[in-house]
Design a protein around this motif. Structure first.
Motif, PDB file in Angstrom:
ATOM      1  N   GLY A 268       0.809  -1.223   0.000  1.00 38.17           N
ATOM      2  CA  GLY A 268       0.000   0.000   0.000  1.00 38.17           C
ATOM      3  C   GLY A 268       0.838   1.266   0.000  1.00 38.17           C
ATOM      4  N   THR A 269       1.937   1.273   0.787  1.00 37.99           N
ATOM      5  CA  THR A 269       2.780   2.468   0.846  1.00 37.99           C
ATOM      6  C   THR A 269       3.689   2.589  -0.369  1.00 37.99           C
TER       7      THR A 269
ATOM      8  N   ALA B 278      -4.497   2.276  -2.812  1.00 37.78           N
ATOM      9  CA  ALA B 278      -3.886   2.136  -1.486  1.00 37.78           C
ATOM     10  C   ALA B 278      -4.951   1.820  -0.429  1.00 37.78           C
ATOM     11  N   PHE B 279      -6.104   2.486  -0.520  1.00 40.25           N
ATOM     12  CA  PHE B 279      -7.172   2.246   0.454  1.00 40.25           C
ATOM     13  C   PHE B 279      -7.758   0.853   0.272  1.00 40.25           C
ATOM     14  N   GLY B 280      -7.890   0.406  -0.976  1.00 41.53           N
ATOM     15  CA  GLY B 280      -8.386  -0.942  -1.221  1.00 41.53           C
ATOM     16  C   GLY B 280      -7.462  -2.003  -0.651  1.00 41.53           C
TER      17      GLY B 280
ATOM     18  N   SER C  18      -2.378  -6.976  -7.803  1.00 44.92           N
ATOM     19  CA  SER C  18      -1.891  -8.284  -7.349  1.00 44.92           C
ATOM     20  C   SER C  18      -2.500  -8.657  -6.000  1.00 44.92           C
ATOM     21  N   MET C  19      -2.792  -7.643  -5.171  1.00 44.65           N
ATOM     22  CA  MET C  19      -3.457  -7.925  -3.892  1.00 44.65           C
ATOM     23  C   MET C  19      -4.822  -8.555  -4.131  1.00 44.65           C
ATOM     24  N   LEU C  20      -5.528  -8.088  -5.137  1.00 45.96           N
ATOM     25  CA  LEU C  20      -6.830  -8.654  -5.476  1.00 45.96           C
ATOM     26  C   LEU C  20      -6.682 -10.091  -5.943  1.00 45.96           C
ATOM     27  N   PHE C  21      -5.709 -10.349  -6.822  1.00 46.28           N
ATOM     28  CA  PHE C  21      -5.479 -11.709  -7.291  1.00 46.28           C
ATOM     29  C   PHE C  21      -5.085 -12.626  -6.133  1.00 46.28           C
ATOM     30  N   ALA C  22      -4.243 -12.110  -5.236  1.00 44.09           N
ATOM     31  CA  ALA C  22      -3.823 -12.922  -4.089  1.00 44.09           C
ATOM     32  C   ALA C  22      -5.023 -13.278  -3.222  1.00 44.09           C
ATOM     33  N   ALA C  23      -5.927 -12.321  -3.049  1.00 48.26           N
ATOM     34  CA  ALA C  23      -7.116 -12.584  -2.243  1.00 48.26           C
ATOM     35  C   ALA C  23      -8.006 -13.633  -2.902  1.00 48.26           C
ATOM     36  N   LEU C  24      -8.120 -13.572  -4.228  1.00 48.86           N
ATOM     37  CA  LEU C  24      -8.956 -14.532  -4.934  1.00 48.86           C
ATOM     38  C   LEU C  24      -8.323 -15.919  -4.968  1.00 48.86           C
TER      39      LEU C  24
ATOM     40  N   ILE D  40      -9.792  -1.195  -5.389  1.00 49.27           N
ATOM     41  CA  ILE D  40      -8.623  -1.448  -6.246  1.00 49.27           C
ATOM     42  C   ILE D  40      -9.019  -1.417  -7.712  1.00 49.27           C
ATOM     43  N   ALA D  41     -10.107  -2.113  -8.055  1.00 47.31           N
ATOM     44  CA  ALA D  41     -10.568  -2.134  -9.442  1.00 47.31           C
ATOM     45  C   ALA D  41     -10.898  -0.726  -9.930  1.00 47.31           C
ATOM     46  N   GLY D  42     -11.612   0.037  -9.099  1.00 43.41           N
ATOM     47  CA  GLY D  42     -11.948   1.405  -9.471  1.00 43.41           C
ATOM     48  C   GLY D  42     -10.719   2.279  -9.624  1.00 43.41           C
TER      49      GLY D  42
END
Length: 293
Positions: free
Chosen positions: A99-100, A129-131, A256-262, A283-285
């Protein structure tokens, strides 16, 4: 951001999530950075030699200084990240780092590389970053920081995560300058940078030869997977940097955070499913805003 750059970033993000899942489940042995670098040196040698034979002989002080800076910051990044995983929880270190990193990278690119961010771009960076923060657990991170039983580990994770994020920003800016301004091939940025990392890691392995040999036997498969996949993911990002502003590409990588979560929800903790979905939406937005901006 051109659609080709978006496609490169999304592919790289998926590969990044895959190799991080493998690495994190390995136990984060302290010799893994060297094991990975040695394997990378071997398996990517044909490509590195093919691209480098006509370019490297013509390099001057600027190119070598950039490669040395890249190598050092990558060594520090990998070791600080692994130490953070040993000292704290993945669900604190990884999201804080990821995020940072893009926040500092994006605004660093504006200040140091003369790039510009539109209002949509700034909103996209903040949304990504917020996502990431929400996928990590959101307000639960701060609640954990006030729990006496976990305070020390959470504080360590926040510190190591922030330091890792600073190092992510550092190598992103160095490598971005190398490919955008110095016009060095992304393949050489990764391969030569890796070669220059090895001498900095060898002394530690030589001081602990039995431990290094044991780590090679136990983790060679992990090292091989990371050596094959991680360079490909990063080279795709560097090619995206050639097509689009670094201030847009750096935060877009955090999909990549989204992919990792999925792919491995348990890897990011057992946080509230709704909160993680909300984080994914941010993140998508944010990536869409960066693409349009």
């Amino acid at each position: 951001m051109p659609i080709a750059a978006v496609a490169l970033v999304l592919t790289a993000a998926l590969l990044h999530a895959l190799w991080n899942i493998v690495l994190k489940r390995s136990g984060s042995n302290r010799h893994l950075p060297l094991i990975t670098s040695l394997m990378l040196m071997v398996v990517w040698a044909p490509v590195g030699l093919w691209v480098g034979v006509g370019a490297v002989p013509h390099w001057g002080a600027t190119e070598w200084a950039l490669m040395l800076a890249s190598g050092i910051t990558h060594v520090l990044y990998f070791n600080v990240l692994l130490r953070g995983y040993r000292m704290s929880d993945l669900t604190v270190v990884y999201p804080v780092a990821r995020g940072t990193g893009p926040l500092i990278s994006s605004f660093g690119a504006v200040l140091l590389l003369g790039e510009s961010l539109s209002a949509a771009g700034v909103g996209g960076v903040i949304a990504v970053a917020f996502g990431v923060f929400l996928i990590a657990g959101g307000p639960g991170l701060w609640r954990a920081a006030h729990d006496p039983a976990r305070r020390a580990r959470v504080h360590a994770g926040l510190g190591y995560g922030a330091l890792t994020g600073c190092l992510i920003a550092s190598y992103t800016l160095v490598d971005g300058y190398a490919v955008k301004v110095a016009l060095i091939s992304p393949i050489l940025v990764d391969y030569v940078g890796n070669l220059l990392r090895i001498p900095f890691m060898l002394p530690s392995a030589l001081r602990d030869r039995p431990g290094f040999v044991q780590a090679c036997r136990a983790h060679w498969r992990v090292g091989l997977v990371v050596a094959l996949v991680a360079p490909l993911a990063y080279v795709l990002v560097l090619y995206a940097v050639q097509l689009a502003p670094l201030s847009h590409v750096a935060p877009a990588r955090e999909v990549s955070m989204l992919f990792a979560a999925l792919l491995a929800g348990s890897l990011l903790g057992e946080g509230d499913r709704g909160l993680r979905l909300l984080g994914a939406a941010f993140i998508a937005g944010g990536v869409i805003a960066l693409a349009l901006g």
